[in-house]
Design a protein around this motif. Structure first.
Motif, mmCIF file in Angstrom:
data_model
loop_
_atom_site.group_PDB
_atom_site.id
_atom_site.type_symbol
_atom_site.label_atom_id
_atom_site.label_comp_id
_atom_site.label_asym_id
_atom_site.label_seq_id
_atom_site.Cartn_x
_atom_site.Cartn_y
_atom_site.Cartn_z
ATOM 1 N N GLY A 165 24.229 -14.931 -64.126
ATOM 2 C CA GLY A 165 24.823 -13.925 -64.784
ATOM 3 C C GLY A 165 25.789 -13.726 -64.825
ATOM 4 N N LEU A 166 26.314 -13.031 -64.096
ATOM 5 C CA LEU A 166 27.777 -13.339 -64.615
ATOM 6 C C LEU A 166 28.825 -13.574 -64.193
ATOM 7 C CD1 LEU A 166 27.224 -9.761 -61.520
ATOM 8 C CD2 LEU A 166 27.118 -9.495 -63.861
ATOM 9 N N LEU A 167 29.697 -13.142 -64.803
ATOM 10 C CA LEU A 167 31.198 -13.935 -64.795
ATOM 11 C C LEU A 167 32.069 -14.167 -63.469
ATOM 12 C CD1 LEU A 167 33.638 -15.252 -65.835
ATOM 13 C CD2 LEU A 167 34.654 -13.423 -66.818
ATOM 14 N N ALA A 168 32.159 -12.786 -62.467
ATOM 15 C CA ALA A 168 32.319 -13.382 -61.125
ATOM 16 C C ALA A 168 31.794 -14.468 -60.410
ATOM 17 C CB ALA A 168 32.221 -11.745 -60.547
ATOM 18 N N GLY A 169 30.815 -14.329 -60.373
ATOM 19 C CA GLY A 169 29.611 -15.800 -60.274
ATOM 20 C C GLY A 169 29.960 -16.307 -60.505
ATOM 21 N N GLU A 170 30.000 -16.755 -61.895
ATOM 22 C CA GLU A 170 30.466 -17.784 -61.910
ATOM 23 C C GLU A 170 31.588 -18.959 -61.320
ATOM 24 O OE1 GLU A 170 31.781 -19.578 -67.011
ATOM 25 O OE2 GLU A 170 30.296 -18.696 -66.969
ATOM 26 N N LEU A 171 33.103 -17.800 -61.743
ATOM 27 C CA LEU A 171 34.072 -18.176 -60.807
ATOM 28 C C LEU A 171 34.037 -18.133 -59.812
ATOM 29 C CD1 LEU A 171 36.210 -16.005 -63.091
ATOM 30 C CD2 LEU A 171 35.151 -18.494 -63.780
ATOM 31 N N ARG A 172 33.251 -17.409 -59.240
ATOM 32 C CA ARG A 172 33.329 -17.501 -57.022
ATOM 33 C C ARG A 172 32.610 -19.039 -57.255
ATOM 34 N NH1 ARG A 172 32.031 -11.682 -56.203
ATOM 35 N NH2 ARG A 172 33.726 -10.336 -56.643
ATOM 36 N N GLU A 173 31.742 -19.686 -57.861
ATOM 37 C CA GLU A 173 30.838 -20.367 -57.439
ATOM 38 C C GLU A 173 31.756 -21.914 -57.941
ATOM 39 O OE1 GLU A 173 26.960 -23.419 -58.944
ATOM 40 O OE2 GLU A 173 26.729 -21.783 -59.678
ATOM 41 N N LEU A 174 32.901 -21.693 -59.201
ATOM 42 C CA LEU A 174 33.472 -22.866 -59.038
ATOM 43 C C LEU A 174 34.643 -22.752 -58.038
ATOM 44 C CD1 LEU A 174 34.997 -24.648 -61.249
ATOM 45 C CD2 LEU A 174 36.599 -22.764 -62.084
ATOM 46 N N GLY A 175 35.158 -21.833 -57.662
ATOM 47 C CA GLY A 175 35.780 -21.986 -56.689
ATOM 48 C C GLY A 175 35.520 -22.841 -55.338
ATOM 49 N N PHE A 176 33.981 -22.104 -55.057
ATOM 50 C CA PHE A 176 33.128 -22.958 -53.287
ATOM 51 C C PHE A 176 33.301 -24.373 -53.981
ATOM 52 C CE2 PHE A 176 28.513 -23.188 -52.506
ATOM 53 C CZ PHE A 176 29.110 -23.249 -50.785
ATOM 54 N N ILE B 196 26.799 -18.803 -44.420
ATOM 55 C CA ILE B 196 25.738 -18.449 -46.075
ATOM 56 C C ILE B 196 27.133 -17.525 -46.110
ATOM 57 C CG2 ILE B 196 24.331 -16.947 -46.644
ATOM 58 C CD1 ILE B 196 22.495 -18.159 -44.736
ATOM 59 N N LEU B 197 27.320 -18.106 -47.918
ATOM 60 C CA LEU B 197 28.780 -16.794 -48.312
ATOM 61 C C LEU B 197 27.493 -16.176 -49.486
ATOM 62 C CD1 LEU B 197 31.554 -16.736 -49.443
ATOM 63 C CD2 LEU B 197 31.517 -18.650 -50.596
ATOM 64 N N CYS B 198 27.935 -14.946 -48.873
ATOM 65 C CA CYS B 198 26.594 -14.223 -49.660
ATOM 66 C C CYS B 198 28.390 -13.918 -51.567
ATOM 67 C CB CYS B 198 26.192 -12.999 -49.440
ATOM 68 S SG CYS B 198 25.633 -13.600 -47.804
ATOM 69 N N GLY B 199 27.132 -13.584 -52.260
ATOM 70 C CA GLY B 199 27.893 -12.646 -53.710
ATOM 71 C C GLY B 199 28.439 -11.479 -53.364
ATOM 72 N N ASN B 200 27.806 -10.609 -52.618
ATOM 73 C CA ASN B 200 29.233 -9.887 -52.791
ATOM 74 C C ASN B 200 28.506 -8.897 -51.523
ATOM 75 O OD1 ASN B 200 26.506 -7.897 -53.297
ATOM 76 N ND2 ASN B 200 26.785 -7.779 -55.208
ATOM 77 N N ASP C 3 30.536 -32.578 -50.106
ATOM 78 C CA ASP C 3 29.829 -32.658 -51.350
ATOM 79 C C ASP C 3 29.862 -31.247 -51.942
ATOM 80 O OD1 ASP C 3 28.736 -33.594 -53.836
ATOM 81 O OD2 ASP C 3 27.446 -34.483 -52.927
ATOM 82 N N GLY C 4 30.559 -31.062 -53.092
ATOM 83 C CA GLY C 4 30.748 -30.023 -54.160
ATOM 84 C C GLY C 4 30.055 -29.621 -54.574
ATOM 85 N N ALA C 5 29.558 -31.010 -55.409
ATOM 86 C CA ALA C 5 29.052 -30.910 -56.427
ATOM 87 C C ALA C 5 27.250 -30.768 -55.748
ATOM 88 C CB ALA C 5 29.099 -32.398 -57.387
ATOM 89 N N GLY C 6 26.715 -31.121 -54.276
ATOM 90 C CA GLY C 6 25.862 -31.236 -54.036
ATOM 91 C C GLY C 6 25.504 -29.909 -53.422
ATOM 92 N N ALA C 7 26.063 -29.139 -53.223
ATOM 93 C CA ALA C 7 26.366 -28.054 -52.343
ATOM 94 C C ALA C 7 25.035 -27.166 -53.332
ATOM 95 C CB ALA C 7 27.534 -27.173 -52.422
ATOM 96 N N ILE C 8 24.329 -26.303 -52.072
ATOM 97 C CA ILE C 8 23.652 -25.405 -51.861
ATOM 98 C C ILE C 8 23.945 -24.022 -52.620
ATOM 99 C CG2 ILE C 8 21.536 -23.973 -51.095
ATOM 100 C CD1 ILE C 8 21.314 -26.367 -49.087
ATOM 101 N N VAL C 9 23.709 -23.425 -53.812
ATOM 102 C CA VAL C 9 23.741 -22.699 -54.850
ATOM 103 C C VAL C 9 23.102 -21.707 -55.375
ATOM 104 C CG1 VAL C 9 25.019 -20.809 -55.994
ATOM 105 C CG2 VAL C 9 26.567 -23.115 -55.055
ATOM 106 N N LEU C 10 22.105 -20.211 -54.285
ATOM 107 C CA LEU C 10 20.812 -19.709 -54.877
ATOM 108 C C LEU C 10 20.976 -18.195 -55.552
ATOM 109 C CD1 LEU C 10 18.850 -21.006 -51.159
ATOM 110 C CD2 LEU C 10 18.933 -22.309 -54.277
ATOM 111 N N PRO C 11 20.529 -18.356 -56.610
ATOM 112 C CA PRO C 11 20.496 -17.058 -57.017
ATOM 113 C C PRO C 11 19.753 -15.765 -56.368
ATOM 114 C CG PRO C 11 18.659 -18.039 -57.872
ATOM 115 C CD PRO C 11 18.910 -18.884 -57.402
ATOM 116 N N ALA C 12 21.119 -14.588 -56.062
ATOM 117 C CA ALA C 12 20.234 -13.941 -55.440
ATOM 118 C C ALA C 12 19.252 -12.626 -56.323
ATOM 119 C CB ALA C 12 21.620 -12.308 -54.884
#
Length: 334
Positions: A187-198, A248-252, A208-217
């Motif tokens: 729900g944060l702009l920073a998170g959205e843009l960081r996922e895009l860069g990831f 594991i990459l962390c949102g913060n 496979d970036g499209a199949g990467a595991i991205v989970l909400p904290a």
């Protein structure tokens, strides 16, 4: 008897305009030697700037106003303010802030701030977001810090979130990590843009970036420190599932702190079994974790300094969004 500009000019053998330029800034040209001599004489005879008189002449006080959108509550607020204040003090000015919150509107804060006749006004946010600035104040605010005007009418300074995510993800890949999970900030702009860069970094590395595991904290739609954390559950499921991560990459850094604890409960070693990396460089957390955390430092102080340069420049730059880079802080978690 109060010392005046005329007294300094007589002692230095220069014009009053030159003295004013040396002490208050202005268009008068002089050598650095002359400028320094004028300042020494002013200090010697006890000259004190008459701010009221100066304001009457110039039409503004030697102040930069800062509208703080809950900024004072942020642990990173001091970095923005220190960068801004340090730069404006070089021009013999000072920063004063008013906090936006509760029932106070942007319009009321700006109206109140303009009564002090500041040289310029900046608007800063606690976290990277879009702000719907009232149209009548688009010309009042000289620069927006850590946020952008929703209608792009004001020069804005923001962190390069996607660029930071590309850099830290590439760093993990170059360290030999291939199965990287990302526990992000929903729900944060920073998170959205960081996922895009990831995802872009993974694609660039032919992963496979499209199949990467991205989970909400957290369980809520919008991340906050007070929301129920999903991190322990996510880490347990990742470590016991068929696609065990090697990073594991962390949102913060707060999320990273939880990841550390959850990995230890699973019996995993950092970084031997799983590397951990993050964003923000909250030093009180990142430097004290065991092992210390590799993270991307937000450019808050740089944004403050850049804001001052924009506000005090004779010519304003074209309106646009300027993205400032993060800095990779390498520690022992990768």
């Amino acid at each position: 008897m109060t010392a005046s500009l005329n007294d300094i000019a007589a002692r230095a053998g220069v014009s009053v305009k030159t003295v004013s330029g040396a002490l208050h800034g202005g268009s008068a040209r002089m050598s650095e030697e002359t400028r320094q001599r004028i300042k020494e004489i002013a200090e010697e005879i006890g000259y004190v700037t008459n701010f009221a008189a100066r304001s009457m002449r110039q039409g503004w006080m030697p102040l930069v106003g800062l509208v703080a959108d809950d900024l004072i509550t942020s642990p990173f607020a001091t970095e923005i303010i220190r960068g801004l204040d340090g730069a404006v003090r070089g021009a013999d000015m000072a920063v004063f802030a008013m906090t936006l919150g509760g029932h106070r509107s942007v319009a009321s804060i700006l109206d109140e701030m303009r009564q002090f006749r500041p040289r310029a006004i900046a608007y800063a946010a606690m976290y990277h977001k879009s702000v719907d600035l009232p149209p009548e104040f688009a010309d009042t605010v000289g620069v927006m810090i850590n946020c952008r005007d929703a209608n792009d009418r004001v020069t804005s300074l923001v962190p390069d979130e996607a660029g930071a995510a590309i850099e830290i993800t590439t760093y993990l890949i170059e360290a030999g990590r291939r199965n990287i999970a990302f526990i992000n900030l929903p729900g944060l702009l920073a998170g959205e843009l960081r996922e895009l860069g990831f995802r872009q970094a993974l694609d660039h590395a032919a992963i496979d970036g499209a199949g990467a595991i991205v989970l909400p904290a957290v369980s809520k739609a919008i991340y906050s420190d007070r929301a129920h954390s999903l991190v322990p559950t996510h880490v347990h499921d990742l470590m016991t599932g068929p696609r065990r991560p090697d990073a594991i990459l962390c949102g913060n850094d707060r999320v990273a702190m939880e990841v550390y604890a959850a990995l230890r409960r699973c019996g995993a070693s950092i970084p031997d079994d799983v590397a951990v990396a993050s964003f923000d460089n909250h030093v009180e957390i990142a430097s004290r974790l065991d092992p210390p955390l590799t993270t991307m430092a937000l450019p808050h102080r740089a944004m403050g300094r850049q804001a001052a340069h924009i506000l005090l420049a004779d010519d304003r730059p074209p309106v646009g969004v300027q993205k400032l880079p993060f800095q990779l802080v390498e520690r022992a978690s990768v």
